[in-house]
Write a protein that holds these residues in place. Structure first.
Motif, PDB file in Angstrom:
ATOM      1  N   GLY A   1       0.785  -1.222   0.000  1.00 15.61           N
ATOM      2  CA  GLY A   1       0.000   0.000   0.000  1.00 15.61           C
ATOM      3  C   GLY A   1       0.818   1.272   0.000  1.00 15.61           C
ATOM      4  O   GLY A   1       0.270   2.371  -0.002  1.00 15.61           O
ATOM      5  N   GLY A   2       2.131   1.143   0.014  1.00 16.20           N
ATOM      6  CA  GLY A   2       3.008   2.306   0.006  1.00 16.20           C
ATOM      7  C   GLY A   2       4.404   1.922   0.432  1.00 16.20           C
ATOM      8  O   GLY A   2       4.677   0.750   0.725  1.00 16.20           O
ATOM      9  N   ASP A   3       5.312   2.920   0.512  1.00 11.55           N
ATOM     10  CA  ASP A   3       6.698   2.612   0.859  1.00 11.55           C
ATOM     11  C   ASP A   3       7.118   3.222   2.192  1.00 11.55           C
ATOM     12  O   ASP A   3       8.310   3.414   2.451  1.00 11.55           O
ATOM     13  CB  ASP A   3       7.639   3.075  -0.259  1.00 11.55           C
ATOM     14  N   GLY A   4       6.144   3.486   3.067  1.00 14.11           N
ATOM     15  CA  GLY A   4       6.472   4.057   4.370  1.00 14.11           C
ATOM     16  C   GLY A   4       7.413   3.197   5.184  1.00 14.11           C
ATOM     17  O   GLY A   4       8.242   3.711   5.948  1.00 14.11           O
ATOM     18  N   TRP A   5       7.316   1.890   5.006  1.00 14.84           N
ATOM     19  CA  TRP A   5       8.169   0.972   5.762  1.00 14.84           C
ATOM     20  C   TRP A   5       9.648   1.134   5.401  1.00 14.84           C
ATOM     21  O   TRP A   5      10.536   0.722   6.160  1.00 14.84           O
ATOM     22  CB  TRP A   5       7.737  -0.474   5.515  1.00 14.84           C
ATOM     23  N   CYS A   6       9.917   1.734   4.243  1.00 14.87           N
ATOM     24  CA  CYS A   6      11.299   1.859   3.775  1.00 14.87           C
ATOM     25  C   CYS A   6      12.099   2.902   4.546  1.00 14.87           C
ATOM     26  O   CYS A   6      13.327   2.947   4.433  1.00 14.87           O
ATOM     27  CB  CYS A   6      11.329   2.200   2.288  1.00 14.87           C
ATOM     28  N   TYR A   7      11.421   3.749   5.323  1.00 14.96           N
ATOM     29  CA  TYR A   7      12.145   4.777   6.082  1.00 14.96           C
ATOM     30  C   TYR A   7      13.143   4.140   7.043  1.00 14.96           C
ATOM     31  O   TYR A   7      14.323   4.502   7.077  1.00 14.96           O
ATOM     32  CB  TYR A   7      11.166   5.663   6.856  1.00 14.96           C
ATOM     33  N   GLU A   8      12.678   3.159   7.820  1.00 12.68           N
ATOM     34  CA  GLU A   8      13.561   2.471   8.770  1.00 12.68           C
ATOM     35  C   GLU A   8      14.684   1.753   8.029  1.00 12.68           C
ATOM     36  O   GLU A   8      15.847   1.759   8.468  1.00 12.68           O
ATOM     37  CB  GLU A   8      12.746   1.457   9.588  1.00 12.68           C
ATOM     38  N   LEU A   9      14.344   1.132   6.910  1.00 11.72           N
ATOM     39  CA  LEU A   9      15.326   0.431   6.089  1.00 11.72           C
ATOM     40  C   LEU A   9      16.441   1.378   5.642  1.00 11.72           C
ATOM     41  O   LEU A   9      17.632   1.080   5.785  1.00 11.72           O
ATOM     42  CB  LEU A   9      14.636  -0.177   4.868  1.00 11.72           C
ATOM     43  N   ARG A  10      16.049   2.516   5.096  1.00 16.16           N
ATOM     44  CA  ARG A  10      17.032   3.465   4.575  1.00 16.16           C
ATOM     45  C   ARG A  10      17.906   4.038   5.688  1.00 16.16           C
ATOM     46  O   ARG A  10      19.110   4.253   5.493  1.00 16.16           O
ATOM     47  CB  ARG A  10      16.322   4.582   3.808  1.00 16.16           C
ATOM     48  N   GLU A  11      17.322   4.287   6.840  1.00 19.90           N
ATOM     49  CA  GLU A  11      18.098   4.801   7.968  1.00 19.90           C
ATOM     50  C   GLU A  11      19.121   3.769   8.429  1.00 19.90           C
ATOM     51  O   GLU A  11      20.278   4.104   8.717  1.00 19.90           O
ATOM     52  CB  GLU A  11      17.162   5.176   9.126  1.00 19.90           C
ATOM     53  N   ALA A  12      18.704   2.513   8.490  1.00 18.85           N
ATOM     54  CA  ALA A  12      19.623   1.437   8.878  1.00 18.85           C
ATOM     55  C   ALA A  12      20.730   1.285   7.844  1.00 18.85           C
ATOM     56  O   ALA A  12      21.895   1.040   8.183  1.00 18.85           O
ATOM     57  CB  ALA A  12      18.857   0.127   9.039  1.00 18.85           C
ATOM     58  N   GLY A  13      20.365   1.431   6.582  1.00 17.43           N
ATOM     59  CA  GLY A  13      21.340   1.283   5.518  1.00 17.43           C
ATOM     60  C   GLY A  13      22.413   2.357   5.542  1.00 17.43           C
ATOM     61  O   GLY A  13      23.604   2.074   5.334  1.00 17.43           O
ATOM     62  N   LYS A  14      22.004   3.591   5.790  1.00 10.23           N
ATOM     63  CA  LYS A  14      22.961   4.704   5.793  1.00 10.23           C
ATOM     64  C   LYS A  14      24.098   4.485   6.783  1.00 10.23           C
ATOM     65  O   LYS A  14      25.236   4.897   6.546  1.00 10.23           O
ATOM     66  CB  LYS A  14      22.239   6.006   6.138  1.00 10.23           C
ATOM     67  N   GLN A  15      23.794   3.840   7.885  1.00 11.32           N
ATOM     68  CA  GLN A  15      24.793   3.627   8.930  1.00 11.32           C
ATOM     69  C   GLN A  15      25.904   2.678   8.505  1.00 11.32           C
ATOM     70  O   GLN A  15      26.979   2.657   9.105  1.00 11.32           O
ATOM     71  CB  GLN A  15      24.109   3.108  10.190  1.00 11.32           C
ATOM     72  N   VAL A  16      25.647   1.874   7.476  1.00 13.12           N
ATOM     73  CA  VAL A  16      26.646   0.883   7.049  1.00 13.12           C
ATOM     74  C   VAL A  16      27.009   1.012   5.575  1.00 13.12           C
ATOM     75  O   VAL A  16      27.552   0.097   4.967  1.00 13.12           O
ATOM     76  CB  VAL A  16      26.156  -0.554   7.363  1.00 13.12           C
ATOM     77  N   GLY A  17      26.686   2.157   4.980  1.00 10.07           N
ATOM     78  CA  GLY A  17      27.084   2.396   3.603  1.00 10.07           C
ATOM     79  C   GLY A  17      26.155   1.857   2.540  1.00 10.07           C
ATOM     80  O   GLY A  17      26.495   1.854   1.355  1.00 10.07           O
TER      81      GLY A  17
END
Length: 211
Positions: A69-85
């Motif tokens: 229904g949307g990509d709101g769940w990706c916010y946590e994913l992207r934040e976690a990703g930024k921390q490890v490149g």
């Protein structure tokens, strides 16, 4: 012979697998720097999280809307990703990953070198999430296979290889009971499921190595 063997079940179409691989890689590097005598071998195995994805791939938002229904769940994913490149700088497509797994398994079989399999997985993750490429497209996968490993498309994009990948995918799901990835099996004994922190991976390596 490796002191520690890690079997990883993963999918290029799994963004958490991308993050998990980054964290796993940080732990591997730390283990190598602190315990250089410990040899760790990583073996990548195919797992398709959504074989029902359009064979040509689907646009990022179209897929998210269809599934959740949307990509709101990706916010946590992207934040976690930024921390490890894992920056997800140019993520445009949710790919169908049969051809990706065909390439990775072919690279591993032909080179008999798990490190080459790791290189293939890295290249495909980078293509999807950082370079905005569609790895459902055989031309994209063929370019990666040729440039990095000197493989012709006919060596991996064929019915026999597709059958092998589907069989391995089925074995992981039905015989091993894996219902989600990333899924790490250390020395055929210890299981870590999901994009664990690099500290969890590192401590697991130390425990298995008895240090």
């Amino acid at each position: 012979m490796a002191d520690i063997k890690v079997d990883v079940y993963s999918d290029i179409a799994c963004p958490w697998c991308y993050v998990g691989k980054r964290k796993f890689g940080i732990a591997l590097e730390k283990m190598h720097n602190t315990n250089p005598n410990i040899k760790i071998e990583t073996n990548w195995h195919p797992y398709m999280i959504d074989p029902g994805t359009n064979i040509n791939g689907e646009k990022y938002m179209d897929y998210n809307v269809r599934r959740w229904g949307g990509d709101g769940w990706c916010y946590e994913l992207r934040e976690a990703g930024k921390q490890v490149g894992a920056n997800f700088a140019n993520w445009k497509i949710w790919p169908h990953t049969l051809l990706c797994h065909c390439l990775v398994t072919t690279v591993i079989d032909k080179t008999n070198d798990p490190k080459k399999g790791d290189e293939a997985v890295n290249a495909l993750f980078e293509a999807v999430y950082e370079n905005g490429e569609n790895v459902s497209d055989p031309k994209v996968v063929a370019r990666i296979g040729k440039e990095l490993f000197g493989l012709e498309e006919s060596e991996w994009n064929n019915d026999e290889r597709k059958k092998i990948v589907r069989q391995k995918d089925t074995m992981a799901k039905r015989e091993m009971g894996i219902s989600g990835v990333p899924y790490f099996v250390i020395n055929n004994k210890y299981v870590l499921h999901g994009a664990q922190s690099q500290h969890v991976f590192f401590n697991a390596f130390k425990k298995v190595a008895g240090i």
